[in-house]
Design a protein around this motif. Structure first.
Motif, PDB file in Angstrom:
ATOM      1  N   ARG A  40       4.808  14.133   4.763  1.00 59.16           N
ATOM      2  CA  ARG A  40       5.744  13.009   4.749  1.00 59.16           C
ATOM      3  C   ARG A  40       7.017  13.307   3.960  1.00 59.16           C
ATOM      4  O   ARG A  40       8.027  12.609   4.131  1.00 59.16           O
ATOM      5  N   ASN A  79      -2.495   4.379   0.984  1.00 59.94           N
ATOM      6  CA  ASN A  79      -2.750   5.389   2.023  1.00 59.94           C
ATOM      7  C   ASN A  79      -3.694   6.484   1.535  1.00 59.94           C
ATOM      8  O   ASN A  79      -4.546   6.982   2.272  1.00 59.94           O
ATOM      9  N   ARG A  80      -3.557   6.854   0.271  1.00 62.67           N
ATOM     10  CA  ARG A  80      -4.366   7.953  -0.275  1.00 62.67           C
ATOM     11  C   ARG A  80      -5.834   7.556  -0.389  1.00 62.67           C
ATOM     12  O   ARG A  80      -6.720   8.291   0.071  1.00 62.67           O
ATOM     13  N   GLU A 105       5.790   6.234   7.436  1.00 62.37           N
ATOM     14  CA  GLU A 105       4.665   5.366   7.781  1.00 62.37           C
ATOM     15  C   GLU A 105       3.890   5.906   8.982  1.00 62.37           C
ATOM     16  O   GLU A 105       2.663   5.753   9.060  1.00 62.37           O
ATOM     17  N   ALA A 131      -7.473   7.146   3.070  1.00 66.57           N
ATOM     18  CA  ALA A 131      -7.864   8.416   3.702  1.00 66.57           C
ATOM     19  C   ALA A 131      -9.100   9.007   3.036  1.00 66.57           C
ATOM     20  O   ALA A 131      -9.929   9.639   3.697  1.00 66.57           O
ATOM     21  N   THR A 179       0.437   2.257  -2.589  1.00 71.24           N
ATOM     22  CA  THR A 179       0.499   1.910  -1.169  1.00 71.24           C
ATOM     23  C   THR A 179      -0.892   1.770  -0.565  1.00 71.24           C
ATOM     24  O   THR A 179      -1.132   0.909   0.279  1.00 71.24           O
ATOM     25  N   TYR A 212       1.682   8.531   7.544  1.00 74.76           N
ATOM     26  CA  TYR A 212       0.569   7.864   6.857  1.00 74.76           C
ATOM     27  C   TYR A 212      -0.577   7.615   7.833  1.00 74.76           C
ATOM     28  O   TYR A 212      -1.745   7.887   7.534  1.00 74.76           O
ATOM     29  N   ARG A 213      -0.237   7.114   8.999  1.00 72.06           N
ATOM     30  CA  ARG A 213      -1.262   6.755   9.982  1.00 72.06           C
ATOM     31  C   ARG A 213      -1.838   7.982  10.690  1.00 72.06           C
ATOM     32  O   ARG A 213      -3.035   8.035  10.986  1.00 72.06           O
ATOM     33  N   GLY A 251      -1.975  13.439   0.005  1.00 69.16           N
ATOM     34  CA  GLY A 251      -1.404  12.321  -0.735  1.00 69.16           C
ATOM     35  C   GLY A 251      -0.418  12.827  -1.770  1.00 69.16           C
ATOM     36  O   GLY A 251      -0.065  14.002  -1.806  1.00 69.16           O
TER      37      GLY A 251
END
Length: 212
Positions: free
Chosen positions: A77, A120-121, A87, A124, A118, A90-91, A52
């Motif tokens: 990223r 994402n961090r 993105e 996960a 967002t 991210y996935r 992240g």
């Protein structure tokens, strides 16, 4: 060892003991070099690794260490050429063998508090990667969740908004405005009080002040 260093080591032992009660592994490193060596040793050869937005990882030199390892697949990223690629990474991170992050705050009783823009961090952290390495300076330790929330909103988030060029009240005033701005980075608030999968989350505490 001076009194401050002794206090940090004693406090770290208390936090690690409480992390273990919550099924998270804890470690304490006295130097950034020791922290980098430990983190790298926990990432197996052939692993896929993502991370992240962590200033701590960059400051201690772990980003450079991982880039120097030829045996890893890095899902980075920062090297993406477009937002679509960002993105996609991210996935992809959800299926990574190891995910690396810091944390906005850790309570003495072993809970992690994170605020994310967002998401994402924190996503996960909660689910996906087989292993999560949380690397944090001792400046992130807080007495309880109330103090942790204050720290995140008034100490961690304002400089992050400034760094990212966000137009938020905290970037203008230095204190949280509890905003709903389009640039808000405090959209998701997650408390990790226990790990269902024992030792999936490994917390590496580093002496001194690192990150925001």
């Amino acid at each position: 060892m001076d009194a401050v260093q002794m206090h940090q080591e004693i406090l770290a032992k208390t936090v690690i003991k409480n992390l273990e009660k919550r099924h998270m592994q804890g470690y304490y490193c006295k130097t950034k070099e020791e922290a980098v060596k430990l983190a790298s040793s926990l990432i197996k050869e052939g692993s896929s690794v993502s991370w992240g937005g962590t200033m701590t990882m960059k400051e201690i030199g772990l980003t450079e260490e991982l880039n120097n390892r030829s045996d890893l697949t890095l899902l980075d990223r920062s090297k993406a050429g477009s937002q679509d690629e960002v993105e996609k990474i991210y996935r992809q991170a959800f299926s990574a063998d190891t995910y690396i992050m810091s944390t906005n705050a850790i309570t003495v009783d072993g809970q992690l508090l994170n605020i994310d823009g967002t998401g994402n961090r924190v996503a996960a952290l909660i689910f996906g990667p087989k292993q999560v390495l949380v690397i944090a300076g001792m400046n992130k330790i807080c007495k309880d969740l109330e103090e942790a929330m204050s720290r995140v909103r008034n100490i961690a988030s304002p400089p992050n908004c400034i760094r990212l060029g966000k137009k938020t009240p905290c970037s203008a005033t230095g204190v949280c405005g509890d905003c709903l701005s389009p640039d808000c980075i405090c959209n998701q608030i997650v408390t990790t009080r226990n790990s269902r999968n024992p030792d999936r989350i490994k917390v590496i505490l580093v002496e001194g002040s690192w990150g925001y």
